[in-house]
Motif scaffolding. Structure first.
Motif, PDB file in Angstrom:
ATOM      1  N   GLU A  23       0.842  -1.182   0.000  1.00  0.00           N
ATOM      2  CA  GLU A  23       0.000   0.000   0.000  1.00  0.00           C
ATOM      3  C   GLU A  23       0.886   1.243   0.000  1.00  0.00           C
ATOM      4  O   GLU A  23       1.961   1.222   0.611  1.00  0.00           O
ATOM      5  CB  GLU A  23      -0.818  -0.026   1.299  1.00  0.00           C
ATOM      6  N   ASN A  24       0.445   2.284  -0.658  1.00  0.00           N
ATOM      7  CA  ASN A  24       1.161   3.564  -0.715  1.00  0.00           C
ATOM      8  C   ASN A  24       2.275   3.625  -1.741  1.00  0.00           C
ATOM      9  O   ASN A  24       2.813   4.686  -1.999  1.00  0.00           O
ATOM     10  CB  ASN A  24       1.751   3.946   0.650  1.00  0.00           C
ATOM     11  N   SER A  26       3.809   3.746  -5.448  1.00  0.00           N
ATOM     12  CA  SER A  26       3.240   4.219  -6.712  1.00  0.00           C
ATOM     13  C   SER A  26       3.107   3.028  -7.663  1.00  0.00           C
ATOM     14  O   SER A  26       3.855   2.046  -7.565  1.00  0.00           O
ATOM     15  CB  SER A  26       4.119   5.301  -7.337  1.00  0.00           C
ATOM     16  N   SER A  61     -10.045   3.625  -5.913  1.00  0.00           N
ATOM     17  CA  SER A  61      -9.329   3.436  -4.642  1.00  0.00           C
ATOM     18  C   SER A  61      -8.043   4.250  -4.596  1.00  0.00           C
ATOM     19  O   SER A  61      -7.448   4.435  -3.538  1.00  0.00           O
ATOM     20  CB  SER A  61      -8.982   1.947  -4.457  1.00  0.00           C
ATOM     21  N   LEU A  62      -7.587   4.731  -5.729  1.00  0.00           N
ATOM     22  CA  LEU A  62      -6.302   5.441  -5.795  1.00  0.00           C
ATOM     23  C   LEU A  62      -6.430   6.855  -5.215  1.00  0.00           C
ATOM     24  O   LEU A  62      -7.528   7.398  -5.133  1.00  0.00           O
ATOM     25  CB  LEU A  62      -5.838   5.536  -7.254  1.00  0.00           C
ATOM     26  N   ASN A  63      -5.293   7.444  -4.857  1.00  0.00           N
ATOM     27  CA  ASN A  63      -5.298   8.837  -4.408  1.00  0.00           C
ATOM     28  C   ASN A  63      -5.855   9.733  -5.518  1.00  0.00           C
ATOM     29  O   ASN A  63      -5.831   9.362  -6.690  1.00  0.00           O
ATOM     30  CB  ASN A  63      -3.867   9.281  -4.049  1.00  0.00           C
ATOM     31  N   GLU A  64      -6.313  10.892  -5.121  1.00  0.00           N
ATOM     32  CA  GLU A  64      -6.964  11.764  -6.103  1.00  0.00           C
ATOM     33  C   GLU A  64      -5.989  12.311  -7.135  1.00  0.00           C
ATOM     34  O   GLU A  64      -4.823  12.543  -6.838  1.00  0.00           O
ATOM     35  CB  GLU A  64      -7.637  12.921  -5.375  1.00  0.00           C
ATOM     36  N   ARG A  84      -4.138   7.249 -15.585  1.00  0.00           N
ATOM     37  CA  ARG A  84      -3.366   7.892 -14.512  1.00  0.00           C
ATOM     38  C   ARG A  84      -1.903   7.951 -14.940  1.00  0.00           C
ATOM     39  O   ARG A  84      -1.451   7.155 -15.771  1.00  0.00           O
ATOM     40  CB  ARG A  84      -3.420   7.072 -13.203  1.00  0.00           C
ATOM     41  N   GLN A  88       2.335   8.960 -10.133  1.00  0.00           N
ATOM     42  CA  GLN A  88       1.571   9.810  -9.209  1.00  0.00           C
ATOM     43  C   GLN A  88       0.448   9.043  -8.520  1.00  0.00           C
ATOM     44  O   GLN A  88      -0.133   9.522  -7.547  1.00  0.00           O
ATOM     45  CB  GLN A  88       0.975  11.007  -9.971  1.00  0.00           C
ATOM     46  N   ALA A  89       0.105   7.885  -9.044  1.00  0.00           N
ATOM     47  CA  ALA A  89      -1.017   7.113  -8.507  1.00  0.00           C
ATOM     48  C   ALA A  89      -0.493   6.143  -7.446  1.00  0.00           C
ATOM     49  O   ALA A  89       0.373   5.314  -7.723  1.00  0.00           O
ATOM     50  CB  ALA A  89      -1.694   6.343  -9.632  1.00  0.00           C
ATOM     51  N   ARG A  90      -1.020   6.274  -6.227  1.00  0.00           N
ATOM     52  CA  ARG A  90      -0.528   5.419  -5.135  1.00  0.00           C
ATOM     53  C   ARG A  90      -1.545   4.343  -4.794  1.00  0.00           C
ATOM     54  O   ARG A  90      -2.745   4.581  -4.774  1.00  0.00           O
ATOM     55  CB  ARG A  90      -0.244   6.272  -3.892  1.00  0.00           C
ATOM     56  N   ALA A  92      -3.829   1.778  -2.853  1.00  0.00           N
ATOM     57  CA  ALA A  92      -4.552   1.712  -1.579  1.00  0.00           C
ATOM     58  C   ALA A  92      -4.701   0.230  -1.240  1.00  0.00           C
ATOM     59  O   ALA A  92      -3.803  -0.553  -1.547  1.00  0.00           O
ATOM     60  CB  ALA A  92      -5.893   2.418  -1.726  1.00  0.00           C
TER      61      ALA A  92
END
Ligand code: FES
Length: 110
Positions: A23-24, A26, A61-64, A84, A88-90, A92
């Motif tokens: 998780e977290n 990229s 589910s990804l960061n905005e 994406r 930049q996409a992390r 979850a």
């Protein structure tokens, strides 16, 4: 740990791939740690669009998406609604299915 399924890509992943990644992390790092050598021409600072991926499952589910990422994505080859910048996409907790576009902006120029 989310499971990442990568659809087959003729050069980067001829048979596709399935792996777990923390998780977290990229998506770009997760791909590279699993020997999928996606382009990342700007060094993963969100300034080139060569690391573009399409997230077919788990997108929400990804960061905005940030404004800067949105601007860069506009230049990506083959933009899709669930595109994406993989740097930049992390990740979850949710599993993802990822498609690697056939070309990057670098190839498209050649
Ligand atoms: Fe350049 Fe992701 S590596 S935008």
């Amino acid at each position: 740990m989310p499971k990442i399924t990568v659809l087959p890509h003729p050069e980067l992943a001829p048979d596709g791939a399935v792996f777990d990644a923390p998780e977290n992390m990229s998506i770009c790092d997760a791909l590279q740690h699993n020997k999928i050598d996606i382009e990342h021409a700007c060094g993963q600072v969100g300034a080139c669009s060569t690391c573009h991926v399409v997230v077919l499952q788990g997108f929400d589910s990804l960061n905005e998406l940030g404004d800067n990422e949105e601007d860069m994505l506009d230049q990506a080859w083959g933009l899709q609604p669930h595109s994406r910048l993989s740097c930049q996409a992390r990740l979850a907790q949710e599993d993802l299915t990822v498609e690697l576009p056939k070309y990057t902006i670098n190839h498209a120029k050649e």
